[in-house]
Design an enzyme around this catalytic site. Structure first.
Site, mmCIF file in Angstrom:
data_model
loop_
_atom_site.group_PDB
_atom_site.id
_atom_site.type_symbol
_atom_site.label_atom_id
_atom_site.label_comp_id
_atom_site.label_asym_id
_atom_site.label_seq_id
_atom_site.Cartn_x
_atom_site.Cartn_y
_atom_site.Cartn_z
ATOM 1 N N TRP A 12 -10.240 29.161 48.252
ATOM 2 C CA TRP A 12 -9.216 30.189 48.437
ATOM 3 C C TRP A 12 -9.647 31.548 47.891
ATOM 4 O O TRP A 12 -9.135 32.580 48.326
ATOM 5 C CB TRP A 12 -7.913 29.746 47.777
ATOM 6 C CG TRP A 12 -7.238 28.641 48.514
ATOM 7 C CD1 TRP A 12 -7.137 27.339 48.138
ATOM 8 C CD2 TRP A 12 -6.579 28.735 49.781
ATOM 9 N NE1 TRP A 12 -6.456 26.605 49.085
ATOM 10 C CE2 TRP A 12 -6.109 27.444 50.112
ATOM 11 C CE3 TRP A 12 -6.356 29.774 50.681
ATOM 12 C CZ2 TRP A 12 -5.417 27.176 51.286
ATOM 13 C CZ3 TRP A 12 -5.666 29.504 51.854
ATOM 14 C CH2 TRP A 12 -5.207 28.227 52.150
ATOM 15 N N ASN B 137 -11.137 34.549 52.252
ATOM 16 C CA ASN B 137 -10.404 35.736 52.707
ATOM 17 C C ASN B 137 -10.418 36.740 51.547
ATOM 18 O O ASN B 137 -9.485 36.798 50.746
ATOM 19 C CB ASN B 137 -8.976 35.358 53.099
ATOM 20 C CG ASN B 137 -8.249 36.494 53.797
ATOM 21 O OD1 ASN B 137 -8.622 37.659 53.672
ATOM 22 N ND2 ASN B 137 -7.193 36.168 54.530
ATOM 23 N N TYR C 238 -1.809 38.623 40.191
ATOM 24 C CA TYR C 238 -2.317 37.751 39.135
ATOM 25 C C TYR C 238 -2.509 38.508 37.818
ATOM 26 O O TYR C 238 -1.967 38.118 36.770
ATOM 27 C CB TYR C 238 -3.638 37.124 39.601
ATOM 28 C CG TYR C 238 -4.262 36.172 38.611
ATOM 29 C CD1 TYR C 238 -3.759 34.891 38.435
ATOM 30 C CD2 TYR C 238 -5.379 36.563 37.859
ATOM 31 C CE1 TYR C 238 -4.338 34.021 37.534
ATOM 32 C CE2 TYR C 238 -5.959 35.694 36.957
ATOM 33 C CZ TYR C 238 -5.440 34.428 36.793
ATOM 34 O OH TYR C 238 -6.007 33.568 35.900
ATOM 35 N N HIS D 198 3.101 32.486 54.432
ATOM 36 C CA HIS D 198 2.764 31.515 55.481
ATOM 37 C C HIS D 198 4.034 31.026 56.187
ATOM 38 O O HIS D 198 4.067 30.925 57.429
ATOM 39 C CB HIS D 198 2.011 30.328 54.869
ATOM 40 C CG HIS D 198 0.554 30.575 54.680
ATOM 41 N ND1 HIS D 198 0.051 31.302 53.624
ATOM 42 C CD2 HIS D 198 -0.532 30.201 55.410
ATOM 43 C CE1 HIS D 198 -1.269 31.355 53.709
ATOM 44 N NE2 HIS D 198 -1.653 30.696 54.784
#
Length: 451
Positions: free
Chosen positions: A210, A214, A226, A251
């Site tokens: 992950w 991308n 984060y 999503h």
């Protein structure tokens, strides 16, 4: 912040309520607005940080009794000189989600490199469309029955069969988007940062995948989600959980709204990455971890494709029209054998089993009449779309009955001597089939097949 939320909520409401929008068009529109939201969020944050930093520098300079040097001799742009329409629109079209005051720039546009990327975009677009239409869609359609019947052996077989085209199309889509499209846009805009992906195919853990497949989204999540959570005192585990929650929300946003379906399949699939990452990191290392990552990609995506289709899609995309029996006079009783017309089925009990007069809704076809030739029975204007017609001309209706059940040798079926409505009023008095005899009193008679 309210304006940024409007960018997400307003297009979603339009896509959900306006039934003329197709799912593909809705996905494209919501993707554009999602990218716009992420870009403007970054633009707001960076300028806020620059304004706070400028205020701190001025405060320190005032405390030291010195004049702050704005860096006039430097060739780079500094705050607030970056607040121009030119700078904003360059960022909106640049292939990045993180705003900077000074982006790295390439010296020129390489025409051959750009032409190769454009040809790749054209070729892989056609290839993806062909594979989806000719391979993936038929496989999905053939997979519905085992899932509805809960035939587990065939479910596994169909799932593995769908995994092949799905994974191939996903790999082609990755190359098309992250290598061809983003590099073409970057070359046109002379954008120097071309790190759109890293070696995710060598991932030995789920977090590594992950973080590297991308890069634009990973940089945005790390910079604006984060690290701010860590600065506010949150633990690393909680910050990672927050990143996965945000990713799961987007999503689900890009799946549920276009399909008008809120089953939380996409959200659940993203949140399932957290326990999967723990299991792979705890028990699998090296090549085994890499195999687990690839297996989750190959098997997980077909499951995500089939689950929404198995659950059904409410709304205009997957509406099942269910018609209730309408009040009014009953339709004619069926004869024990078909009459040979194209619209009459020979299977007793079917929807098209003979009922007389047999006139299709909403408008009956022309029928032959000795006095008037070909004529169409009059239809009551009070009936709505899809309602059976009302034959109000006795002569034409008689011809309908004669055509529906012609007298022929060996064809001795009888038209019911009395067909009655709910109130018991006789609607038709018949004799031997084919005569079409009419009773003395003719009310309007409903015709057609009950749906």
């Amino acid at each position: 912040m309210a304006n940024l939320l409007t960018i997400l909520c307003l297009p979603a409401a339009v896509a959900f309520l306006l039934e003329s929008i197709t799912p593909v068009g809705s996905v494209l529109a919501l993707t554009v607005y999602t990218i716009l939201f992420l870009k403007l969020f970054s633009y707001r944050d960076v300028n806020l940080w620059c304004r706070q930093h400028r205020a701190r520098v001025k405060a320190k300079a005032a405390a030291a009794g010195k004049k702050a040097n704005g860096g006039a001799a430097q060739r780079t742009v500094s705050y607030p000189d970056n607040l121009t329409y030119r700078d904003l629109y360059y960022f909106l079209f640049a292939p990045t989600l993180c705003y900077e005051l000074n982006f790295p720039r390439s010296p020129r546009i390489r025409k051959r490199f750009l032409l190769r990327r454009l040809l790749e975009m054209l070729f892989f677009t056609q290839l993806q469309v062909g594979l989806i239409q000719q391979w993936m869609v038929p496989t999905i359609q053939n997979s519905m029955k085992p899932f509805k019947d809960m035939d587990y052996s065939r479910m596994v077989e169909r799932l593995l069969k769908l995994a092949i085209p799905n994974h191939l199309i996903w790999l082609i889509f990755f190359y098309w988007l992250f290598h061809s499209c983003l590099n073409a846009v970057a070359e046109l805009m002379q954008f120097g940062d071309r790190e759109f992906y890293r070696d995710w195919w060598n991932s030995e853990s789920v977090p590594y995948f992950w973080q590297n497949w991308n890069i634009p989204v990973h940089k945005w999540c790390s910079r604006h989600f984060y690290k701010p959570m860590l600065r506010r005192g949150s633990s690393k585990w909680l910050a990672r959980m927050g990143v996965f929650l945000a990713s799961a929300f987007f999503h689900e946003y890009l799946v549920s709204v276009p399909l008008r379906m809120f089953r939380l399949w996409a959200f659940t699939g993203m949140m399932a990455q957290i326990p999967l990452a723990w299991i792979v990191g705890r028990f699998l290392r090296g090549n085994y971890g890499n195999a687990a990552v690839w297996l989750s990609l190959i098997i997980g995506q077909p499951v995500a494709v089939l689950m929404p289709r198995r659950a059904g899609r409410p709304g205009s995309l997957h509406r099942r029209v269910q018609r209730e029996p309408r009040p009014g006079p009953q339709l004619w009783e069926p004869l024990p054998a078909p009459c040979g017309l194209p619209c009459v089925s020979s299977v007793p009990g079917s929807a098209s089993w003979p009922r007389y007069p047999m006139l299709p809704a909403p408008g009956p076809p022309p029928v032959w009449n000795e006095a008037r030739g070909w004529a169409r029975p009059e239809v009551s204007p009070s009936l709505g779309h899809g309602d059976p017609g009302v034959a109000s001309d006795p002569e034409v209706l008689a011809a309908c009955v004669a055509r529906a059940c012609p007298a022929a040798p060996g064809h001795s079926e009888m038209v019911p001597s009395a067909a009655v409505s709910h109130s018991g009023t006789p609607l038709l008095q018949g004799t031997q089939a084919g005569e079409g005899a009419l009773g003395p009193a003719w009310p309007q008679i409903k015709t057609g097949v009950k749906t």
